[in-house]
Design an enzyme around this catalytic site. Structure first.
Site, PDB file in Angstrom:
ATOM      1  N   ARG A  51     -18.792  -9.585  20.977  1.00 27.60           N
ATOM      2  CA  ARG A  51     -17.412  -9.415  20.503  1.00 27.60           C
ATOM      3  C   ARG A  51     -16.754  -8.276  21.269  1.00 27.60           C
ATOM      4  O   ARG A  51     -15.586  -8.353  21.648  1.00 27.60           O
ATOM      5  CB  ARG A  51     -17.380  -9.116  18.991  1.00 27.60           C
ATOM      6  CG  ARG A  51     -15.982  -8.716  18.518  1.00 27.60           C
ATOM      7  CD  ARG A  51     -15.854  -8.542  17.022  1.00 27.60           C
ATOM      8  NE  ARG A  51     -16.984  -7.960  16.360  1.00 27.60           N
ATOM      9  CZ  ARG A  51     -17.302  -6.664  16.373  1.00 27.60           C
ATOM     10  NH1 ARG A  51     -16.562  -5.797  17.048  1.00 27.60           N
ATOM     11  NH2 ARG A  51     -18.361  -6.226  15.729  1.00 27.60           N
ATOM     12  N   TYR A 103       8.907 -19.848  21.438  1.00 34.27           N
ATOM     13  CA  TYR A 103       7.882 -20.763  20.958  1.00 34.27           C
ATOM     14  C   TYR A 103       7.759 -20.665  19.434  1.00 34.27           C
ATOM     15  O   TYR A 103       7.735 -19.571  18.863  1.00 34.27           O
ATOM     16  CB  TYR A 103       6.554 -20.434  21.640  1.00 34.27           C
ATOM     17  CG  TYR A 103       5.354 -21.105  21.027  1.00 34.27           C
ATOM     18  CD1 TYR A 103       5.312 -22.486  20.857  1.00 34.27           C
ATOM     19  CD2 TYR A 103       4.262 -20.356  20.618  1.00 34.27           C
ATOM     20  CE1 TYR A 103       4.210 -23.099  20.287  1.00 34.27           C
ATOM     21  CE2 TYR A 103       3.152 -20.960  20.050  1.00 34.27           C
ATOM     22  CZ  TYR A 103       3.136 -22.330  19.876  1.00 34.27           C
ATOM     23  OH  TYR A 103       2.048 -22.937  19.310  1.00 34.27           O
ATOM     24  N   ASP A 175       6.224 -12.845  27.661  1.00 36.75           N
ATOM     25  CA  ASP A 175       5.399 -14.046  27.638  1.00 36.75           C
ATOM     26  C   ASP A 175       5.630 -14.775  28.964  1.00 36.75           C
ATOM     27  O   ASP A 175       6.697 -15.340  29.204  1.00 36.75           O
ATOM     28  CB  ASP A 175       5.806 -14.927  26.447  1.00 36.75           C
ATOM     29  CG  ASP A 175       4.960 -16.187  26.318  1.00 36.75           C
ATOM     30  OD1 ASP A 175       4.338 -16.597  27.321  1.00 36.75           O
ATOM     31  OD2 ASP A 175       4.933 -16.782  25.221  1.00 36.75           O
ATOM     32  N   LYS A 200      -2.678 -22.892  28.893  1.00 45.46           N
ATOM     33  CA  LYS A 200      -1.724 -23.713  29.623  1.00 45.46           C
ATOM     34  C   LYS A 200      -2.023 -23.701  31.129  1.00 45.46           C
ATOM     35  O   LYS A 200      -3.040 -24.195  31.558  1.00 45.46           O
ATOM     36  CB  LYS A 200      -0.307 -23.240  29.310  1.00 45.46           C
ATOM     37  CG  LYS A 200      -0.027 -22.999  27.814  1.00 45.46           C
ATOM     38  CD  LYS A 200      -0.276 -24.215  26.946  1.00 45.46           C
ATOM     39  CE  LYS A 200       0.318 -24.103  25.541  1.00 45.46           C
ATOM     40  NZ  LYS A 200      -0.265 -23.096  24.675  1.00 45.46           N
TER      41      LYS A 200
END
Length: 384
Positions: A51, A103, A175, A200
């Protein structure tokens, strides 16, 4: 490898990478492990628990930093997990100014998750700076920018917004999912944080879900690394490997996405059954001159409204498409079509959606890297 003097196309393959130490593997191995042997308590080789850090994720994070011309990269379990980490930098009472056409998932996490913890969000048009300036006050701590915006392809002048907040203790986050570092470099334009849904274009093959942040400042990076570890929303080694592999072909894929996007946009603009096409490459697109200055090309994303602007027509068109796949997401090698009002932006109230142009008839296209003639023929038959 990965010196700052490398050109972008070389950085995608070598940037931030070092030879694998054990056997000289050309590709970083997938370290499918949760923990690491220690010789004595605290005696380890830089990794204790996955982690906190994993060698495959580290390789991806170094690559992300290199291609965005940053100093520190952080990889997360999704783009929204990356956004979550950024907002956790804030305190109750802090205010965020965001673009109003963003978004739907970003809007949802802002309004439905963080607003109840006392973070105040303002959604404004960012085509100019007037609306931003009107909301800036002593409590403003973050400006959240998407450019191009999703799905209206709005272009926001990063350099101008950066100048607006310079010296005011306000972070500027961008972004960069639609543009990718192939087309624009927000950190070079004055941003403090670059965010990606690496699901993406960076991954590029619709086979993984990953988020990313890149920053230059060490103090800011340390705060984000603490949040990343403390909140635990990290991506696994296999996802890290897939995005790292995807980045290695980012430059050649983006070139074809741009070529095909241009061809499809021009076809739609000249089609009598299309009312309006939103694509930054058109000279009459709002802030086209800004796009031309801050972007290398205009990308493979576009939206359009069929003639008459009816919901029923839009649904009929997307259902008839055969080469374009009707699906959520974007940025893969395959072309995708979406209906924002009922898919990606369904979490935004209709009244708010339509203020920014996301009408019920709007169709969003993620133009892939197939043959452009096939894509155009598919759209032509769907529009009949």
């Amino acid at each position: 490898m990965g010196g700052k003097d490398l050109k972008f196309n070389t950085k995608t393959i070598h940037g931030g990478q070092i030879p694998e130490k054990a056997y000289g593997a050309v590709m970083p191995p997938i370290y499918q492990t949760s923990t690491y042997a220690q010789s004595t308590p605290g005696g380890h080789k830089g990794y204790e628990y996955s982690r906190s850090a994993n060698p495959t994720r580290t390789a991806l994070e170094n690559s992300l930093a290199s291609i965005e011309k940053g100093s520190y990269g952080l990889a997360f379990g999704s783009g929204l997990a990356a956004i979550d980490a950024v907002i956790k930098l804030l305190e109750p009472g802090d205010e965020v100014i965001s673009t109003h056409d963003l978004y739907g998932g970003t809007y949802r996490i802002f309004k439905k998750i963080f607003e109840k913890y006392g973070i105040v969000f303002h959604f404004v048009g960012m085509m100019g700076t007037e609306a931003i300036e009107s909301k800036v006050n002593d409590n403003t701590k973050l400006i959240w920018v998407e450019t191009p915006t999703n799905p209206m392809m709005g272009i926001i002048d990063i350099k101008t917004v950066a100048g607006l907040v310079k010296g005011k203790n306000i972070l500027l986050a961008v972004d960069n999912t639609f543009a990718t570092p192939y087309l624009q470099l927000p950190l070079d334009l004055g941003a403090d944080i670059v965010m990606h849904s690496a699901t993406k274009y960076l991954g590029g093959h619709s086979d993984t879900v990953v988020g990313a942040l890149v920053v230059k400042d060490k103090v800011l990076a340390d705060k984000l690394f603490f949040i990343q570890n403390a909140s635990g929303a990290v991506c696994g080694p296999m996802d890290s490997f897939l995005v790292l592999r995807g980045i290695k072909t980012l430059h050649v894929r983006m070139q074809r996405h741009c070529e095909n996007g241009k061809a499809v946009a021009r076809f739609l603009k000249n089609n009598p059954k299309v009312e309006k096409v939103y694509w930054p490459g058109f000279e009459d697109h709002p802030n086209h001159t800004v796009a031309k200055e801050q972007m290398k090309d205009f990308g493979g994303m576009l939206s359009f409204v069929p003639k008459g602007g009816s919901y029923e027509d839009a649904i009929r068109i997307v259902e008839k498409l055969q080469v374009f796949t009707l699906a959520e997401s974007l940025g893969g090698v395959e072309s995708l079509a979406g209906h924002p009002a009922s898919m990606t932006h369904a979490s935004i109230p209709k009244e708010e959606r339509e203020k920014s142009g996301v009408v019920d008839a709007l169709i969003r296209l993620s133009v892939g890297i197939e043959d452009s003639e096939d894509l155009i023929a598919d759209l032509e038959q769907a529009l009949r």
